[in-house]
Scaffold this active site. Structure first.
Site, short mmCIF file in Angstrom:
data_model
loop_
_atom_site.label_atom_id
_atom_site.label_comp_id
_atom_site.label_asym_id
_atom_site.label_seq_id
_atom_site.Cartn_x
_atom_site.Cartn_y
_atom_site.Cartn_z
CB SER A 144 -0.88 -0.03 1.25
OG SER A 144 -1.65 1.14 1.36
CE LYS A 170 -4.67 -0.06 0.07
NZ LYS A 170 -5.36 -0.89 1.09
CE LYS A 172 -4.02 3.56 2.11
NZ LYS A 172 -5.30 2.99 2.59
CG ASP A 197 -7.78 2.16 0.24
OD1 ASP A 197 -8.94 2.61 0.30
OD2 ASP A 197 -7.21 1.59 1.20
CD GLU A 222 -8.81 -0.99 0.16
OE1 GLU A 222 -7.82 -1.11 -0.60
OE2 GLU A 222 -8.73 -1.17 1.38
CG ASP A 247 -10.73 -1.25 4.30
OD1 ASP A 247 -11.09 -1.76 5.36
OD2 ASP A 247 -9.63 -0.67 4.19
CE LYS A 271 -7.66 -2.76 6.15
NZ LYS A 271 -7.81 -1.29 6.26
N GLY A 299 -4.45 -4.68 5.60
CA GLY A 299 -3.50 -4.48 6.68
C GLY A 299 -3.80 -3.20 7.44
O1 OSB Z 1 -7.40 1.43 4.12
O2 OSB Z 1 -6.28 -0.33 3.89
C1 OSB Z 1 -6.45 0.75 4.45
C2 OSB Z 1 -3.53 1.50 6.76
C3 OSB Z 1 -4.19 2.02 7.84
C4 OSB Z 1 -5.55 2.17 7.79
C5 OSB Z 1 -6.25 1.78 6.66
C6 OSB Z 1 -5.60 1.23 5.58
C7 OSB Z 1 -4.20 1.12 5.62
C8 OSB Z 1 -3.41 0.64 4.51
C9 OSB Z 1 -2.08 0.01 4.84
O3 OSB Z 1 -3.71 0.76 3.34
C10 OSB Z 1 -2.16 -1.46 4.76
C11 OSB Z 1 -0.93 -2.13 5.34
O4 OSB Z 1 -0.89 -2.41 6.54
O5 OSB Z 1 -0.02 -2.40 4.56
MG MG Z 2 -8.47 0.40 2.69
#
Ligand code: OSB
Ligand code: MG
Length: 377
Positions: A144, A170, A172, A197, A222, A247, A271, A299
């Protein structure tokens, strides 16, 4: 009962909870903010047959969901831990029903359940992966990538992850930091497996710009809309070619069933923290498998504890898409386990030791601890 063979009960004698603050290798920026330190709660179940470890994945502030560290700390110490300690013999599969009277607080419940489960499985000499139903000994690893200063930086950050071997990227995104960024990564790296995402940053009024993402052949988008925008996600999904993945909205098996029934998602990010535990996560996995809906393991910047458990979960047969199960060094230079997850040929290994299968580094644990409370029966 989502697992084939339940774990043996444990005699729970207490819980130790700690707040840790662990520095990140680099700031992590999402549509809801920037983090430079991971604040997390580590739970240690104290039982007659040994300890077990769990992780409460709340963030310091209620930005991803309504849960946050101090809220989880309070509800765990005031309500959840006392309810568990009232039970003299506790089977891991009964933790969720014991805590059901307390509404919400799923991340707190999940971390406590994992600690009890880890203690029970260690006592029995069973690996978590085997218990959950893992069918693989390693899982493909996706990463991510946070929002970067500019597009050039984003492309270089993605390049470095691809060079390390990550098999899926992925990005953001947020309004205004989406189309050009995705285009830059597509242009630089061609047909790599790519998804985005939004962490709830859009509304249906953004439909036209979200539809622009269709030209990038993404694996999925996402959580474009808010947690409770289930019907709006269904509306959006009808207007996009890009598959919609949920999510934040998927807080339980029931929420997943409702989202599928309404056509709000064609992919689900699972998750364990968000849904209240690894057993609820399996129930959602099973639901999606029966419905032909692909799932992947998300994650929450887990330490080595949650990262090991996530690798085990991601090894279940329905996890047909690459998850955010990255190596520990994606986020941390120093982890709190003695063998942090590493990337091998684009994969992370499912631990085979008993319980979560990793050992705590007591010195690192101590060094990162900023608060501690022990409750004994
Ligand atoms: O939306 O998936 C998410 C991290 C913190 C809170 C929400 C998200 C995330 C990530 C990181 O995208 C995922 C990771 O732990 O690699
Ligand atoms: Mg997410």
């Amino acid at each position: 009962m989502p697992v084939a063979r339940p774990a043996a009960s444990v005699a729970l004698e207490g819980f130790e909870l700690r707040v840790l603050q662990i520095p990140l290798v680099a700031p992590f920026t999402t549509s809801f903010g920037t983090e430079t330190v991971r604040e997390v709660i580590i739970a240690r179940a104290l039982t007659a047959d040994g300890d077990g470890w769990g992780e409460i994945v709340t963030g310091a502030a209620p930005l991803y969901s309504s849960e946050y560290t101090q809220g989880a700390w309070d509800v765990a110490l005031r309500w959840l831990v006392p309810a568990l300690l009232d039970r003299h013999s506790l089977a891991p599969e009964t933790v969720a029903e014991t805590l059901r009277p307390f509404v919400g607080h799923r991340m707190a419940k999940a971390g406590l359940e994992l600690a009890v489960l880890d203690a029970a499985l260690r006592a029995e000499g069973r690996p978590l992966g085997e218990y959950l139903g893992a069918v693989r000994d390693r899982v493909p690893s996706g990463v991510s990538v946070g929002i970067q200063r500019d597009r050039e930086t984003l492309v270089e950050v993605v390049r470095a992850y691809l060079d390390e071997g990550y098999v899926r990227i992925k990005l953001k995104i947020k309004p205004g930091r989406d189309i050009a960024e995705t285009a830059a990564v597509r242009d630089a790296f061609g047909g790599i497996p790519l998804q985005v995402d939004a962490n709830s940053a859009y509304t249906l009024a953004d439909l036209d710009s979200l539809a622009e993402l269709d030209r990038f052949d993404l694996l999925l988008i996402e959580q474009p809309l808010q947690e409770d925008d289930i019907v709006d996600h269904a509306t959006l999904a009808r207007h996009l070619r890009t598959p919609v993945c949920l999510d934040e909205s998927i807080v339980s098996h029931k929420a997943a069933a409702d989202a599928l029934a309404l056509g709000a998602a064609s992919v689900i990010n699972i998750k364990a923290g968000r849904v209240g535990g690894y057993l609820e996560a399996i129930a959602i996995h099973d639901l999606c498998r029966d419905a032909g809906i692909p799932v992947w393991c998300g994650g929450m910047l887990e330490t080595g504890i949650g990262r090991a458990a996530n690798a085990a979960l991601a090894a279940l047969p329905g996890f047909t898409l690459t998850g955010d199960v990255s190596a520990s060094n994606r986020f941390y230079t120093r982890d709190i386990v003695t063998e942090p997850a590493v990337l091998e040929d684009g994969h992370v290994r499912v631990p085979t030791g008993h319980g979560i299968g990793v050992e705590i580094d007591p010195i690192a644990l101590e060094d990162f601890t900023v608060a501690r409370e022990t409750v004994r029966r």
